[in-house]
Motif scaffolding. Structure first.
Motif: not given
Length: 158
Positions: A80-108
């Motif tokens: 999650h530092d600058e070497t990763g891809h976390t910063w490539h995503h919007s706040d909303q994507v980061l929030f949803d991925y954290t709240k829902l989990g990866g599988r559920e967010m993508m399924a949505a």
């Protein structure tokens, strides 16, 4: 056979990245928008240490070989530092991925993706998730923060 698996893994990563990058909607029962104006970075750092560091590293460094699927086919936890891809995503994507989990967010979004990222919506409040994300973002260099903010605001960034 390993080459074929690698091709599929890279294709899956590309699809995930593209879907996560362009997706701006929110799944059911998820807060919409950008990070609140007020977040508690001290609480976010503590919550990160308790909730996220076991997988993503105490220093946000992620797991080794995070771009290559493990034996179970899942990608290791990214940094999650600058070497990763976390910063490539919007706040909303980061929030949803954290709240829902990866599988559920993508399924949505109509996509099947076997993510190792669990959802934390039953363990953390929305504000606690924002506090964690605020802490993570606060560790990035200013240029990275600016690019991530632009993506959050729908401005194309190369």
């Amino acid at each position: 056979m390993r080459g074929l698996v690698a091709v599929f893994a890279i294709g899956g990563l590309a699809a995930l990245g593209a879907a996560a990058y362009v997706w701006t909607g929110s799944a059911a029962n998820v807060q919409s928008g950008v990070m609140p104006a007020t977040v508690d970075l001290v609480a976010g750092k503590a919550l990160y240490a308790e909730t996220c560091a076991a997988c993503h590293g105490a220093n946000l460094e992620g797991q080794e070989n995070w771009r290559s699927p493990g034996e179970d086919g899942r990608l290791p936890a990214p940094p999650h530092d600058e070497t990763g891809h976390t910063w490539h995503h919007s706040d909303q994507v980061l929030f949803d991925y954290t709240k829902l989990g990866g599988r559920e967010m993508m399924a949505a979004q109509g996509m099947e993706f076997d993510s190792g990222m669990p959802g934390f919506g039953d363990q953390l409040t929305d504000q606690e998730i924002w506090n964690i994300l605020g802490y993570i973002k606060s560790t990035w260099p200013e240029e990275i923060q600016d690019m991530q903010a632009a993506r959050t605001n729908g401005v194309p960034v190369n």
